[in-house]
Design a protein around this motif. Sequence first.
Motif, PDB file in Angstrom:
ATOM      1  N   PHE A   1       2.014  -4.147   3.148  1.00 19.88           N
ATOM      2  CA  PHE A   1       2.876  -5.292   3.451  1.00 19.88           C
ATOM      3  C   PHE A   1       2.587  -5.884   4.813  1.00 19.88           C
ATOM      4  O   PHE A   1       1.913  -5.281   5.637  1.00 19.88           O
ATOM      5  N   GLY A   2       3.101  -7.089   5.004  1.00 25.07           N
ATOM      6  CA  GLY A   2       2.899  -7.808   6.261  1.00 25.07           C
ATOM      7  C   GLY A   2       1.543  -8.481   6.311  1.00 25.07           C
ATOM      8  O   GLY A   2       0.873  -8.681   5.290  1.00 25.07           O
ATOM      9  N   GLU A   3       1.122  -8.838   7.506  1.00 23.06           N
ATOM     10  CA  GLU A   3      -0.165  -9.502   7.717  1.00 23.06           C
ATOM     11  C   GLU A   3      -1.320  -8.649   7.188  1.00 23.06           C
ATOM     12  O   GLU A   3      -2.348  -9.182   6.757  1.00 23.06           O
ATOM     13  N   LEU A   4      -1.148  -7.364   7.186  1.00 19.13           N
ATOM     14  CA  LEU A   4      -2.181  -6.460   6.683  1.00 19.13           C
ATOM     15  C   LEU A   4      -2.545  -6.798   5.239  1.00 19.13           C
ATOM     16  O   LEU A   4      -3.723  -6.800   4.872  1.00 19.13           O
ATOM     17  N   LEU A   5      -1.554  -7.099   4.403  1.00 22.48           N
ATOM     18  CA  LEU A   5      -1.817  -7.437   3.005  1.00 22.48           C
ATOM     19  C   LEU A   5      -2.741  -8.644   2.909  1.00 22.48           C
ATOM     20  O   LEU A   5      -3.693  -8.642   2.138  1.00 22.48           O
ATOM     21  N   THR A   6      -2.475  -9.664   3.691  1.00 24.23           N
ATOM     22  CA  THR A   6      -3.304 -10.867   3.680  1.00 24.23           C
ATOM     23  C   THR A   6      -4.754 -10.536   4.008  1.00 24.23           C
ATOM     24  O   THR A   6      -5.674 -11.074   3.407  1.00 24.23           O
ATOM     25  N   ARG A   7      -4.946  -9.620   4.922  1.00 26.60           N
ATOM     26  CA  ARG A   7      -6.301  -9.273   5.363  1.00 26.60           C
ATOM     27  C   ARG A   7      -7.057  -8.385   4.383  1.00 26.60           C
ATOM     28  O   ARG A   7      -8.273  -8.456   4.293  1.00 26.60           O
ATOM     29  N   VAL A   8      -6.373  -7.512   3.667  1.00 22.43           N
ATOM     30  CA  VAL A   8      -7.073  -6.525   2.833  1.00 22.43           C
ATOM     31  C   VAL A   8      -6.926  -6.736   1.332  1.00 22.43           C
ATOM     32  O   VAL A   8      -7.573  -6.044   0.557  1.00 22.43           O
ATOM     33  N   GLU A   9      -6.103  -7.669   0.902  1.00 20.26           N
ATOM     34  CA  GLU A   9      -5.843  -7.822  -0.536  1.00 20.26           C
ATOM     35  C   GLU A   9      -7.102  -8.020  -1.382  1.00 20.26           C
ATOM     36  O   GLU A   9      -7.256  -7.331  -2.399  1.00 20.26           O
ATOM     37  N   PRO A  10      -8.024  -8.909  -1.023  1.00 21.83           N
ATOM     38  CA  PRO A  10      -9.219  -9.068  -1.868  1.00 21.83           C
ATOM     39  C   PRO A  10     -10.030  -7.767  -1.997  1.00 21.83           C
ATOM     40  O   PRO A  10     -10.468  -7.414  -3.095  1.00 21.83           O
ATOM     41  N   ALA A  11     -10.200  -7.059  -0.901  1.00 17.66           N
ATOM     42  CA  ALA A  11     -10.970  -5.807  -0.942  1.00 17.66           C
ATOM     43  C   ALA A  11     -10.233  -4.727  -1.736  1.00 17.66           C
ATOM     44  O   ALA A  11     -10.858  -3.992  -2.508  1.00 17.66           O
ATOM     45  N   LEU A  12      -8.911  -4.634  -1.564  1.00 18.83           N
ATOM     46  CA  LEU A  12      -8.145  -3.636  -2.322  1.00 18.83           C
ATOM     47  C   LEU A  12      -8.163  -3.941  -3.815  1.00 18.83           C
ATOM     48  O   LEU A  12      -8.276  -3.035  -4.638  1.00 18.83           O
ATOM     49  N   THR A  13      -8.042  -5.208  -4.179  1.00 22.11           N
ATOM     50  CA  THR A  13      -8.087  -5.584  -5.595  1.00 22.11           C
ATOM     51  C   THR A  13      -9.449  -5.247  -6.186  1.00 22.11           C
ATOM     52  O   THR A  13      -9.528  -4.728  -7.301  1.00 22.11           O
TER      53      THR A  13
END
Length: 60
Positions: free
Chosen positions: A35-47
């Motif tokens: 959650f937070g800004e971290l999600l924006t930064r890592v979402e493509p890689a995590l998906t």
Amino acid sequence: MPHSTSCRRSSTKDLTSDLRLGTFGHPWEETLCVFGELLTRVEPALTALLGPPTRRGFDR
């Protein structure tokens, strides 16, 4: 500085002291909440790594 806690039979949490961003891992559900800004930064890689989200806490 992130604060981390973990136990063998419980969740793992990595949170900033102001709770603006972090992660929460649930061992029985085998899920990871980001959650937070971290999600924006890592979402493509995590998906790409883990596949599509199991659920979202809100609609974008």
